[in-house]
Design an enzyme around this catalytic site. Structure first.
Site, PDB file in Angstrom:
ATOM      1  N   LEU A  32      81.864  54.184 -46.396  1.00  9.12           N
ATOM      2  CA  LEU A  32      82.371  53.048 -45.638  1.00  9.12           C
ATOM      3  C   LEU A  32      83.432  52.267 -46.408  1.00  9.12           C
ATOM      4  O   LEU A  32      83.368  52.118 -47.629  1.00  9.12           O
ATOM      5  CB  LEU A  32      81.223  52.120 -45.251  1.00  9.12           C
ATOM      6  CG  LEU A  32      80.087  52.734 -44.416  1.00  9.12           C
ATOM      7  CD1 LEU A  32      79.073  51.665 -44.040  1.00  9.12           C
ATOM      8  CD2 LEU A  32      80.621  53.425 -43.167  1.00  9.12           C
ATOM      9  N   LYS A  34      86.784  48.993 -45.551  1.00  8.49           N
ATOM     10  CA  LYS A  34      87.058  47.790 -44.757  1.00  8.49           C
ATOM     11  C   LYS A  34      87.345  48.103 -43.296  1.00  8.49           C
ATOM     12  O   LYS A  34      87.091  47.274 -42.413  1.00  8.49           O
ATOM     13  CB  LYS A  34      88.218  47.004 -45.371  1.00  8.49           C
ATOM     14  CG  LYS A  34      87.861  46.311 -46.673  1.00  8.49           C
ATOM     15  CD  LYS A  34      89.042  45.531 -47.225  1.00  8.49           C
ATOM     16  CE  LYS A  34      88.689  44.863 -48.555  1.00  8.49           C
ATOM     17  NZ  LYS A  34      89.857  44.142 -49.141  1.00  8.49           N
ATOM     18  N   HIS A  36      85.821  50.455 -41.503  1.00 14.18           N
ATOM     19  CA  HIS A  36      84.495  50.547 -40.887  1.00 14.18           C
ATOM     20  C   HIS A  36      83.863  49.164 -40.735  1.00 14.18           C
ATOM     21  O   HIS A  36      83.234  48.871 -39.710  1.00 14.18           O
ATOM     22  CB  HIS A  36      83.555  51.404 -41.753  1.00 14.18           C
ATOM     23  CG  HIS A  36      83.925  52.843 -41.838  1.00 14.18           C
ATOM     24  ND1 HIS A  36      84.297  53.437 -43.021  1.00 14.18           N
ATOM     25  CD2 HIS A  36      83.982  53.813 -40.893  1.00 14.18           C
ATOM     26  CE1 HIS A  36      84.548  54.716 -42.804  1.00 14.18           C
ATOM     27  NE2 HIS A  36      84.377  54.974 -41.535  1.00 14.18           N
ATOM     28  N   GLN A  60      82.572  69.493 -36.869  1.00  9.71           N
ATOM     29  CA  GLN A  60      83.963  69.083 -36.645  1.00  9.71           C
ATOM     30  C   GLN A  60      84.873  69.441 -37.820  1.00  9.71           C
ATOM     31  O   GLN A  60      86.056  69.099 -37.823  1.00  9.71           O
ATOM     32  CB  GLN A  60      84.051  67.592 -36.336  1.00  9.71           C
ATOM     33  CG  GLN A  60      83.747  66.650 -37.490  1.00  9.71           C
ATOM     34  CD  GLN A  60      83.652  65.211 -37.026  1.00  9.71           C
ATOM     35  OE1 GLN A  60      82.740  64.842 -36.268  1.00  9.71           O
ATOM     36  NE2 GLN A  60      84.593  64.381 -37.462  1.00  9.71           N
ATOM     37  N   GLY A 148      87.886  53.396 -34.264  1.00  8.93           N
ATOM     38  CA  GLY A 148      89.159  52.920 -34.798  1.00  8.93           C
ATOM     39  C   GLY A 148      90.345  53.689 -34.235  1.00  8.93           C
ATOM     40  O   GLY A 148      90.257  54.889 -33.967  1.00  8.93           O
ATOM     41  N   GLN A 154      91.388  61.223 -31.265  1.00  9.14           N
ATOM     42  CA  GLN A 154      89.929  61.286 -31.109  1.00  9.14           C
ATOM     43  C   GLN A 154      89.457  60.260 -30.089  1.00  9.14           C
ATOM     44  O   GLN A 154      88.567  60.545 -29.271  1.00  9.14           O
ATOM     45  CB  GLN A 154      89.262  61.024 -32.460  1.00  9.14           C
ATOM     46  CG  GLN A 154      87.753  60.903 -32.390  1.00  9.14           C
ATOM     47  CD  GLN A 154      87.126  60.681 -33.750  1.00  9.14           C
ATOM     48  OE1 GLN A 154      86.925  61.617 -34.505  1.00  9.14           O
ATOM     49  NE2 GLN A 154      86.826  59.439 -34.067  1.00  9.14           N
ATOM     50  N   VAL A 177      93.046  49.409 -39.767  1.00  7.56           N
ATOM     51  CA  VAL A 177      93.009  48.510 -40.930  1.00  7.56           C
ATOM     52  C   VAL A 177      93.713  49.233 -42.074  1.00  7.56           C
ATOM     53  O   VAL A 177      93.458  50.413 -42.328  1.00  7.56           O
ATOM     54  CB  VAL A 177      91.559  48.152 -41.317  1.00  7.56           C
ATOM     55  CG1 VAL A 177      91.538  47.269 -42.553  1.00  7.56           C
ATOM     56  CG2 VAL A 177      90.865  47.460 -40.139  1.00  7.56           C
ATOM     57  N   ARG A 188      88.732  59.409 -46.860  1.00  9.79           N
ATOM     58  CA  ARG A 188      89.409  60.410 -47.691  1.00  9.79           C
ATOM     59  C   ARG A 188      90.309  59.787 -48.758  1.00  9.79           C
ATOM     60  O   ARG A 188      90.668  60.452 -49.727  1.00  9.79           O
ATOM     61  CB  ARG A 188      90.236  61.354 -46.814  1.00  9.79           C
ATOM     62  CG  ARG A 188      89.394  62.373 -46.061  1.00  9.79           C
ATOM     63  CD  ARG A 188      90.268  63.383 -45.326  1.00  9.79           C
ATOM     64  NE  ARG A 188      89.487  64.478 -44.791  1.00  9.79           N
ATOM     65  CZ  ARG A 188      88.878  64.470 -43.619  1.00  9.79           C
ATOM     66  NH1 ARG A 188      88.970  63.394 -42.856  1.00  9.79           N
ATOM     67  NH2 ARG A 188      88.180  65.511 -43.206  1.00  9.79           N
TER      68      ARG A 188
END
Length: 281
Positions: A32, A34, A36, A60, A148, A154, A177, A188
């Site tokens: 996680l 900022k 998230h 996925q 997001g 997605q 963000v 990542r």
């Protein structure tokens, strides 16, 4: 902050709350950041109860090495979530709990939303996304679910999933963000060296310039310009840059009045794949 690892335990926990409470879901793969936390905070502000799922979904990933290297730190994730005063339920199931022995994606018809950009380079990726999101919606049965806009394609896929599968959930998109240099926040990013993380602000600066050019240049000219910018940068490898209609995700050939467009990009920094996008009008 309850940590729950099984569907049965989650069901019991949710059933212990009044059925008239509004329930929000924030699906994540952990690590996680900022971005998230902004989703979680919005969910807390708009619901009586919030479930945050933490699950690195194998179906996925088309690249087994990418799955293996995906950052995982559940204890750190729990520390971040524990800062909130309102109760947040964390659902962190195992692969076996979600898939039993059938770790395979379902097949969906996303009306070709999955055939371009990410879908072109990541076989079965969106079938995997649809599979886990549909599972989570069925397990949690949220009123609202938060995603997001960094993963804008997605987001389009999930809206189509909800429509085609007739799932009674409200999908709430949340703004990207960014880090101080403009790099879109992503789990990542943790795999980047400190130096590369700073340099990667170049991706967003390129998108910003492409947006400025959109008012006067054709999509083809902008794509050529972006390609040339990355050819000058040894630190990055451009996988794709596309300008697309935000509803169909069809690549732009000629601008149509009153249509909304977005620029999408995927870039390798060392061996880390980064994606981003920006609204153009």
């Amino acid at each position: 902050m309850p940590l729950i690892k099984t569907k049965k335990e989650l069901d019991l926990k949710l059933n212990s709350h009044s059925s008239d409470k509004k329930l929000g879901l924030v699906p994540t793969m952990g690590a996680l950041h900022k971005g998230h936390m902004a989703l979680i905070e919005k969910a807390i502000s708009e619901n009586d109860l919030v479930v945050v799922s933490i699950f690195v979904n194998p179906t996925q990933f088309n690249n087994t090495e990418d799955l293996k290297k995906y950052p995982r730190d559940l204890s750190k994730d729990l520390e971040l979530i524990d800062r909130y005063n309102q109760e947040v339920i964390v659902f962190a199931p195992s692969v076996e709990e979600i898939y039993d022995e059938n770790v395979r994606p379902k097949r969906y018809d996303f009306n070709d939303l999955d055939k371009v950009m990410e879908g072109e380079f990541r076989d079965d990726h969106f079938n995997g996304v649809g599979t886990i999101v549909e599972q989570l919606f069925d397990i949690v049965k949220p009123d609202n679910a938060y995603f997001g806009e960094k993963d804008f394609q997605q987001l389009c896929i999930i809206n189509k999933l909800v429509e085609t599968q007739d799932i009674p959930v409200h999908i709430i998109p949340c703004p990207i963000v960014r880090e101080n240099n403009g790099l879109a926040m992503s789990s990542r990013n943790e795999r980047l060296s400190k130096e590369m993380r700073l340099k990667a602000g170049f991706i967003y600066r390129t998108l910003q310039t492409a947006k400025k050019k959109f008012g006067t240049k054709s999509a083809l000219k902008i794509k050529e310009w972006v390609k040339n910018q990355f050819l000058k940068e040894d630190d990055f490898t451009l996988e794709y840059f596309e300008i697309a209609d935000i509803e169909t995700l069809n690549p732009l050939k000629r601008k149509v009045k009153n249509k909304k467009y977005r620029a999408f990009i995927a870039v390798y920094a060392d061996d880390v794949r980064l994606i981003d996008n920006i609204a153009l009008n």
